[in-house]
Design a protein around this motif. Structure first.
Motif, PDB file in Angstrom:
ATOM      1  N   LEU A 319      -4.292 -13.159  11.496  1.00  0.00           N
ATOM      2  CA  LEU A 319      -3.175 -13.532  10.637  1.00  0.00           C
ATOM      3  C   LEU A 319      -1.835 -13.334  11.337  1.00  0.00           C
ATOM      4  CD1 LEU A 319      -2.285 -14.410   7.774  1.00  0.00           C
ATOM      5  CD2 LEU A 319      -2.195 -11.978   7.177  1.00  0.00           C
ATOM      6  N   GLU A 320      -1.725 -12.268  12.126  1.00  0.00           N
ATOM      7  CA  GLU A 320      -0.438 -11.958  12.744  1.00  0.00           C
ATOM      8  C   GLU A 320       0.014 -13.021  13.745  1.00  0.00           C
ATOM      9  OE1 GLU A 320      -3.470  -8.975  14.558  1.00  0.00           O
ATOM     10  OE2 GLU A 320      -3.081  -9.968  12.640  1.00  0.00           O
ATOM     11  N   TYR A 337       2.308  -3.010   8.886  1.00  0.00           N
ATOM     12  CA  TYR A 337       1.167  -2.094   8.876  1.00  0.00           C
ATOM     13  C   TYR A 337      -0.066  -2.857   9.348  1.00  0.00           C
ATOM     14  CZ  TYR A 337       4.460   0.302   5.846  1.00  0.00           C
ATOM     15  OH  TYR A 337       5.593   0.885   5.341  1.00  0.00           O
ATOM     16  N   SER A 338      -0.738  -2.341  10.356  1.00  0.00           N
ATOM     17  CA  SER A 338      -1.882  -3.046  10.938  1.00  0.00           C
ATOM     18  C   SER A 338      -3.085  -3.076  10.010  1.00  0.00           C
ATOM     19  CB  SER A 338      -2.275  -2.399  12.272  1.00  0.00           C
ATOM     20  OG  SER A 338      -2.608  -1.026  12.077  1.00  0.00           O
ATOM     21  N   ASP A 339      -3.214  -2.045   9.165  1.00  0.00           N
ATOM     22  CA  ASP A 339      -4.322  -2.000   8.213  1.00  0.00           C
ATOM     23  C   ASP A 339      -4.002  -0.977   7.124  1.00  0.00           C
ATOM     24  OD1 ASP A 339      -4.735   0.506   9.412  1.00  0.00           O
ATOM     25  OD2 ASP A 339      -6.308  -0.270  10.738  1.00  0.00           O
ATOM     26  N   ALA A 346       1.586   6.125   6.824  1.00  0.00           N
ATOM     27  CA  ALA A 346       3.042   6.010   6.718  1.00  0.00           C
ATOM     28  C   ALA A 346       3.545   6.588   5.403  1.00  0.00           C
ATOM     29  CB  ALA A 346       3.450   4.545   6.848  1.00  0.00           C
ATOM     30  N   ILE A 347       2.831   6.323   4.320  1.00  0.00           N
ATOM     31  CA  ILE A 347       3.241   6.827   3.008  1.00  0.00           C
ATOM     32  C   ILE A 347       3.119   8.343   2.959  1.00  0.00           C
ATOM     33  CG2 ILE A 347       2.695   6.818   0.547  1.00  0.00           C
ATOM     34  CD1 ILE A 347       4.102   4.291   1.568  1.00  0.00           C
TER      35      ILE A 347
END
Length: 351
Positions: A319-320, A337-339, A346-347
């Motif tokens: 997709l990227e 975010y890669s996944d 991150a959160i």
């Protein structure tokens, strides 16, 4: 009085648009654009195109297949065939810029094949006052022509040279679809090969033979609706020998397969940027092996069709690779975010 006839393809269409005198077809100026094009074409055909192969040879690139007047004519013919009835949707000025870009796209070879597509502005600068293009026209012609090959920049392996081109811009008050024109030129150049490009009467250096043998094996392409027809004839002697290609050796048959694969990739690539102007989807291929005792006869053959159809391979689809920023094609970015695991991390770090 008309200069061109229907056999002149895009040049004829351009002239008809000029004679119609519609306001949106050409810039509102006192310039005579048909005469302007003729002046450019005559000058390049006399002073530059005949010396492109010689310049490349002097620069150490050996004997290239033809990159002169006949090649330019062939690219124009292929562009016309690709466009078909869609040419009616191009402005006369767009056709003018496309034709001039075709004239310039390979001129950089005159000082060596390496990065030849990036030398167009240098060639224009060498012509100075002889070239009847204003600065905006030189800039847009160069951008259209430069995208026919190479890499985005010298430090990159990115071959997406169409990406940086503006989809639409204004040149002398006329809206011009630069990206569309560049995609047409690029695919037309890809298709501009057949036995007429290799008629050398001198010994061909080993490093150039594979390219000449490829050209000699290919008949002029046919266009049938959405299908391009490729017909190859491999001499019996070429079945058993390998030819030098870079630091390796390769059979002519394998070179044909490589070139067909590249052509299909170029078709898929250029269609992405052509706004529906490239309707071709299929390549019909016939490969004949000449009889050892009579080259007119065929001792073996194969035929197949390849098409831009089927479901994309999920293993290679990413997709990227399709991300654009605010629909601006020259500002591709990565996923934030890669996944899901990266998002979770991150959160948690913010908490």
């Amino acid at each position: 009085m008309s200069i061109y006839n229907k056999n002149d393809g895009l040049k004829y269409v351009m002239e008809q648009r000029w004679e119609d005198k519609q306001n949106d077809q050409f810039p509102n100026s006192n310039e005579e654009y048909i005469e302007k094009f003729r002046q450019i074409e005559d000058y390049l055909n006399q002073k530059y195109h005949p010396d492109v192969n010689l310049g490349a040879a002097i620069s150490g690139d050996g004997l290239l297949t033809d990159h002169g007047v006949a090649h330019i004519k062939m690219v124009m013919e292929k562009a016309n065939s690709i466009l078909g009835a869609k040419v009616d949707e191009l402005k006369g000025y767009e056709i003018f810029l496309l034709l001039v870009a075709i004239h310039f796209h390979d001129l950089g070879n005159i000082t060596g094949r390496q990065d030849h597509e990036k030398k167009i502005l240098d060639v224009m600068n060498d012509m100075k006052d002889v070239l009847p293009l204003d600065i905006p026209e030189q800039e847009i012609v160069s951008s259209i022509a430069t995208a026919h090959g190479g890499f985005v920049d010298k430090t990159s392996c990115d071959k997406d040279t169409l990406k940086p081109i503006q989809r639409e811009t204004f040149c002398n008050g006329i809206s011009v679809r630069s990206l569309l024109l560049a995609s047409i030129l690029r695919f037309a150049d890809e298709l501009s090969d057949d036995f007429s490009r290799s008629r050398s009467k001198v010994e061909i250096p080993d490093e150039n033979k594979i390219y000449h043998e490829y050209s000699k094996s290919l008949e002029p392409l046919g266009f049938n609706g959405n299908t391009i027809v490729f017909i190859y004839r491999i001499p019996y002697s070429m079945v058993k020998v390998k030819l030098k290609k870079g630091d390796k050796e390769i059979y002519l048959y394998d070179e044909i397969m490589n070139r067909l694969s590249k052509c299909l990739r170029e078709l898929e690539y250029c269609r992405k940027y052509a706004d529906g102007f490239i309707g071709i989807t299929t390549m019909s291929v016939t490969i004949k092996i000449s009889d050892p005792n009579n080259p007119i006869k065929v001792c073996d053959s194969d035929s197949f069709r390849v098409s831009l159809s089927g479901y994309p391979d999920e293993r290679t689809f990413k997709l990227e690779n399709y991300i654009v920023d605010n629909d601006c094609l020259d500002n591709r970015k990565r996923l934030k975010y890669s996944d899901g695991e990266a998002l979770k991390k991150a959160i948690e770090e913010r908490s």
